[in-house]
Enzyme design. Sequence first.
Site, PDB file in Angstrom:
ATOM      1  N   GLN A 171       0.758  -1.219  -0.054  1.00 44.36           N
ATOM      2  CA  GLN A 171       0.086   0.075  -0.094  1.00 44.36           C
ATOM      3  C   GLN A 171       0.879   1.388  -0.087  1.00 44.36           C
ATOM      4  O   GLN A 171       0.676   2.258   0.642  1.00 44.36           O
ATOM      5  CB  GLN A 171      -0.882   0.124   1.255  1.00 44.36           C
ATOM      6  N   CYS A 172       2.011   1.270  -0.833  1.00 44.51           N
ATOM      7  CA  CYS A 172       2.857   2.335  -0.921  1.00 44.51           C
ATOM      8  C   CYS A 172       2.657   3.128  -2.019  1.00 44.51           C
ATOM      9  O   CYS A 172       2.222   2.552  -3.176  1.00 44.51           O
ATOM     10  CB  CYS A 172       4.224   1.672  -0.620  1.00 44.51           C
TER      11      CYS A 172
END
Length: 182
Positions: free
Chosen positions: A34-35
């Site tokens: 989730q970067c």
Amino acid sequence: MSIYNYLAKKANGDILSMQTYRGKVMLITNTASQCQFTYQYEDLQKLYTKYEAQGLEILSFPCDQFGNQNPESGEQSAAQCKGQFGVTYPIFDKVQVNGEMTHPLFNYLKHEVDVTPMATDTMQQKMLYNRIVEEHPDYLLGHNIRWNFTKFLVDQHGKVITRFEPNASMLDIEHAIQQLFA
């Protein structure tokens, strides 16, 4: 010590020796699901597809130390990478790359090459730098890994050649890989 002295846990829990990759070029990276750099899973897959037959191995280690951007287990991360991004290179179990619980492989990698100052030329670079300053200023010191998708290039003989920061150009990374195959 050599990189071949280290062990790593695969996403399914099996232990793998880095000896497995003797004679291969390795690009080893800490990753997150989730970067802002998660799109790099696809870029890394393209490199893997292009150079796997020549001996490139990409080794991905999920890490949740940067903004809690990988809350999933290693096994869940591997499934997501395969399903969402078409990843076929190895995804290992979750690791820590900084602090007291640093995985021994990453402790070795980050001390084998010099750290370069973090670039702040582009908006993306400035945003990343400011986030690190705000959340983890100590990660800018010493050999610490600064964020997800820091990459280490290792040659066919197990020598750590260089370190690429998360926002490094994939073209620069590909060029460095090509140099090792030349």
